[in-house]
Design a protein around this motif. Structure first.
Motif, PDB file in Angstrom:
ATOM      1  N   GLN A  42      23.604 -89.204  22.546  1.00 49.23           N
ATOM      2  CA  GLN A  42      23.374 -89.219  21.332  1.00 49.23           C
ATOM      3  C   GLN A  42      22.667 -89.103  20.271  1.00 49.23           C
ATOM      4  O   GLN A  42      22.521 -88.714  18.855  1.00 49.23           O
ATOM      5  N   LEU A  43      20.962 -88.967  20.849  1.00 53.72           N
ATOM      6  CA  LEU A  43      19.909 -89.098  19.864  1.00 53.72           C
ATOM      7  C   LEU A  43      20.207 -87.399  19.260  1.00 53.72           C
ATOM      8  O   LEU A  43      19.942 -86.945  17.998  1.00 53.72           O
ATOM      9  N   GLN A  44      20.147 -86.901  19.913  1.00 56.77           N
ATOM     10  CA  GLN A  44      20.470 -85.297  20.362  1.00 56.77           C
ATOM     11  C   GLN A  44      21.715 -85.179  18.739  1.00 56.77           C
ATOM     12  O   GLN A  44      21.025 -84.523  17.911  1.00 56.77           O
ATOM     13  N   ILE A  45      22.353 -85.795  18.875  1.00 53.18           N
ATOM     14  CA  ILE A  45      23.863 -85.295  18.212  1.00 53.18           C
ATOM     15  C   ILE A  45      23.348 -86.079  17.569  1.00 53.18           C
ATOM     16  O   ILE A  45      23.447 -85.360  15.721  1.00 53.18           O
ATOM     17  N   LEU A  50      21.272 -84.477  11.015  1.00 55.39           N
ATOM     18  CA  LEU A  50      20.411 -84.674   9.821  1.00 55.39           C
ATOM     19  C   LEU A  50      19.344 -83.324   9.605  1.00 55.39           C
ATOM     20  O   LEU A  50      19.158 -83.418   8.417  1.00 55.39           O
ATOM     21  N   GLY A  51      20.365 -81.971  10.460  1.00 52.69           N
ATOM     22  CA  GLY A  51      19.969 -80.616  10.447  1.00 52.69           C
ATOM     23  C   GLY A  51      18.752 -80.700  11.853  1.00 52.69           C
ATOM     24  O   GLY A  51      17.622 -79.198  10.731  1.00 52.69           O
ATOM     25  N   THR A  75      12.635 -81.135   8.396  1.00 51.04           N
ATOM     26  CA  THR A  75      14.116 -80.533   7.704  1.00 51.04           C
ATOM     27  C   THR A  75      14.724 -80.813   6.342  1.00 51.04           C
ATOM     28  O   THR A  75      14.801 -80.549   5.265  1.00 51.04           O
ATOM     29  N   LYS A  76      14.107 -82.450   6.398  1.00 52.94           N
ATOM     30  CA  LYS A  76      14.107 -82.711   3.951  1.00 52.94           C
ATOM     31  C   LYS A  76      13.576 -82.066   3.644  1.00 52.94           C
ATOM     32  O   LYS A  76      14.479 -82.011   2.555  1.00 52.94           O
ATOM     33  N   GLU A  77      12.221 -81.763   3.590  1.00 47.27           N
ATOM     34  CA  GLU A  77      11.664 -81.041   3.008  1.00 47.27           C
ATOM     35  C   GLU A  77      12.059 -79.760   3.087  1.00 47.27           C
ATOM     36  O   GLU A  77      12.429 -79.378   1.818  1.00 47.27           O
ATOM     37  N   ASN A  78      12.464 -79.252   3.709  1.00 52.30           N
ATOM     38  CA  ASN A  78      13.268 -77.682   3.433  1.00 52.30           C
ATOM     39  C   ASN A  78      14.736 -77.587   2.630  1.00 52.30           C
ATOM     40  O   ASN A  78      15.008 -76.809   2.105  1.00 52.30           O
TER      41      ASN A  78
END
Length: 91
Positions: A42-45, A50-51, A75-78
């Motif tokens: 579940q965490l991997q998914i 989230l990218g 990921t968010k910064e990219n």
């Protein structure tokens, strides 16, 4: 630094909130938190949604909360950088 986004994800998949409130950023998923196979999946998914790609929680490396938090931040910064470049190029 608290790994708040990762902790939020772990709460979402069902880990006890009281355990996570005491968690330190160097805690590891398997060694310290004892994630089950279902929780790991579940965490991997959720991380992939989230990218965060190109890694596996099933690998021999036992990721820490801080490592995952950094992965989410990168990921968010990219994504933000790519969005700004698109606006500049098309704006």
């Amino acid at each position: 630094m608290k790994a708040t986004r990762v902790i939020d994800l772990l709460i979402t998949i069902g880990l006890p909130q009281d355990l996570l409130q005491s968690a330190e950023s160097d805690w590891q998923l398997r060694t310290d938190l004892g994630l089950s196979s279902a929780e790991t999946l579940q965490l991997q998914i959720q991380l992939e949604q989230l990218g965060c790609t190109g890694f596996s929680l099933w690998d021999t490396h036992d990721y820490s909360l801080q490592e995952l938090e950094s992965m989410i931040s990168t990921t968010k910064e990219n994504a933000h950088f790519s969005l700004n470049r698109t606006e500049v190029n098309h704006g």
